[in-house]
Scaffold this motif. Structure first.
Motif, short mmCIF file in Angstrom:
data_model
loop_
_atom_site.label_atom_id
_atom_site.label_comp_id
_atom_site.label_asym_id
_atom_site.label_seq_id
_atom_site.Cartn_x
_atom_site.Cartn_y
_atom_site.Cartn_z
N ALA A 76 -14.47 -1.71 47.29
CA ALA A 76 -15.67 -1.92 48.12
C ALA A 76 -16.41 -3.17 47.69
O ALA A 76 -16.91 -3.93 48.53
N LEU A 77 -16.48 -3.41 46.38
CA LEU A 77 -17.21 -4.58 45.88
C LEU A 77 -16.45 -5.88 46.15
O LEU A 77 -17.06 -6.94 46.29
N ARG A 78 -15.13 -5.80 46.21
CA ARG A 78 -14.37 -7.00 46.59
C ARG A 78 -14.63 -7.35 48.05
O ARG A 78 -14.65 -8.53 48.42
N HIS A 79 -14.84 -6.33 48.85
CA HIS A 79 -15.10 -6.55 50.27
C HIS A 79 -16.55 -6.95 50.53
O HIS A 79 -16.82 -7.87 51.31
N THR A 80 -17.47 -6.25 49.86
CA THR A 80 -18.90 -6.51 50.03
C THR A 80 -19.50 -6.73 48.65
O THR A 80 -19.76 -5.78 47.90
N SER A 81 -19.71 -7.98 48.32
CA SER A 81 -20.22 -8.32 46.99
C SER A 81 -21.64 -7.80 46.82
O SER A 81 -22.48 -7.91 47.72
N GLY A 82 -21.91 -7.21 45.64
CA GLY A 82 -23.24 -6.69 45.38
C GLY A 82 -23.23 -5.68 44.25
O GLY A 82 -22.46 -5.81 43.30
N THR A 83 -24.07 -4.66 44.38
CA THR A 83 -24.21 -3.63 43.35
C THR A 83 -23.96 -2.26 43.96
O THR A 83 -24.64 -1.86 44.91
N ALA A 84 -22.99 -1.54 43.42
CA ALA A 84 -22.68 -0.20 43.91
C ALA A 84 -23.63 0.81 43.27
O ALA A 84 -23.85 0.78 42.06
N VAL A 85 -24.19 1.68 44.10
CA VAL A 85 -25.11 2.70 43.59
C VAL A 85 -24.59 4.11 43.83
O VAL A 85 -25.11 5.09 43.28
N LYS A 86 -23.54 4.23 44.64
CA LYS A 86 -23.02 5.57 44.95
C LYS A 86 -21.61 5.48 45.49
O LYS A 86 -21.27 4.54 46.21
N ALA A 87 -20.79 6.46 45.15
CA ALA A 87 -19.47 6.61 45.74
C ALA A 87 -19.18 8.09 45.86
O ALA A 87 -19.45 8.86 44.93
N GLU A 88 -18.65 8.49 47.00
CA GLU A 88 -18.39 9.91 47.23
C GLU A 88 -17.14 10.10 48.07
O GLU A 88 -16.94 9.41 49.06
N LEU A 89 -16.30 11.04 47.65
CA LEU A 89 -15.12 11.40 48.43
C LEU A 89 -15.55 12.44 49.45
O LEU A 89 -15.88 13.57 49.10
N ASP A 90 -15.56 12.04 50.71
CA ASP A 90 -16.10 12.91 51.76
C ASP A 90 -15.20 12.85 52.97
O ASP A 90 -14.24 12.08 53.02
#
Length: 230
Positions: A76-90
């Protein structure tokens, strides 16, 4: 008239569910009546007795995912550069498992990036238009940017020894700044806290799962002690 009473009784039984008693009435008023049981199934109950199967769904999704939480965050960060705050398998709208990763981009906007748990490919990315308070977003972003341990690193820390990670998110509730991480171990969902600074992993004792486990352990020990005294 009595036939109407029987029909009304049966209708009431159907609405309420369970067991009802009705009387089969003969055509004339003087004929003896006989009692019959009318059983109506209650479809509102779950097949498993009403138990929530959400944890079973999490376990099944985790087992089928080839891409880990940490790898999904990295993609996700390679696609959208920034800071990840959450990840969930849904599950998505079609009930298909997908990694949902929340990333604050360089433009300060919150993006929801969907990653295929089978291939690691980014499926979609869009600005998250939820109704959350902007101050909550700002607090999450500040906490994640100030952490020495990233969401990806937190996921890897838990996955190393505590099962398959199904979610990771910022917890800045004032009880101890860190990452809240959920994992599945042997089909059981567990919750962990990863310290923002040191990266140390500890059981989240505020969660219902761990509190229940502790009570079960204490109850078992008490029972064993009483049994040995007898």
């Amino acid at each position: 008239m009595k036939r109407n009473l029987v029909i009304a009784t049966l209708a009431a039984a159907t609405l309420v569910g369970g067991t009802a008693t009705a009387f089969a009435v003969a055509g004339d008023d003087d004929a003896p009546s006989r009692e019959a049981d009318v059983r109506v199934s209650d479809d509102s109950r779950d097949d498993d007795g009403g138990k929530d199967d959400g944890r079973d769904d999490d376990a099944a999704s985790a087992k089928g995912a080839k891409v880990t939480a940490a790898d999904a965050i990295a993609a996700a960060l390679r696609h959208t550069s920034g800071t990840a705050v959450k990840a969930e398998l849904d599950d998505d709208d079609d009930d298909v498992p997908v990694w949902e990763v929340d990333v604050f981009g360089q433009d300060q906007k919150r993006y929801s990036v969907h990653v295929d748990p089978a291939t690691g490919k980014v499926l979609t990315s869009h600005i998250d238009q939820d109704d959350d308070d902007d101050s909550d977003d700002a607090r999450e972003l500040a906490a994640a940017r100030g952490a020495s341990v990233s969401a990806e690193a937190a996921a890897r820390a838990v996955a190393g020894a505590h099962g398959t990670v199904t979610s990771v998110e910022v917890d800045d509730d004032g009880t101890g700044r860190g990452w809240d991480v959920d994992s599945v171990v042997g089909g059981t969902e567990r919750e962990w806290r990863v310290d923002f600074g040191s990266g140390s992993v500890s059981a989240d004792r505020t969660s219902d799962n761990h509190v229940s486990d502790d009570r079960d352990d204490r109850g078992s020990d008490d029972h064993d002690d009483r049994g040995s005294d007898d």
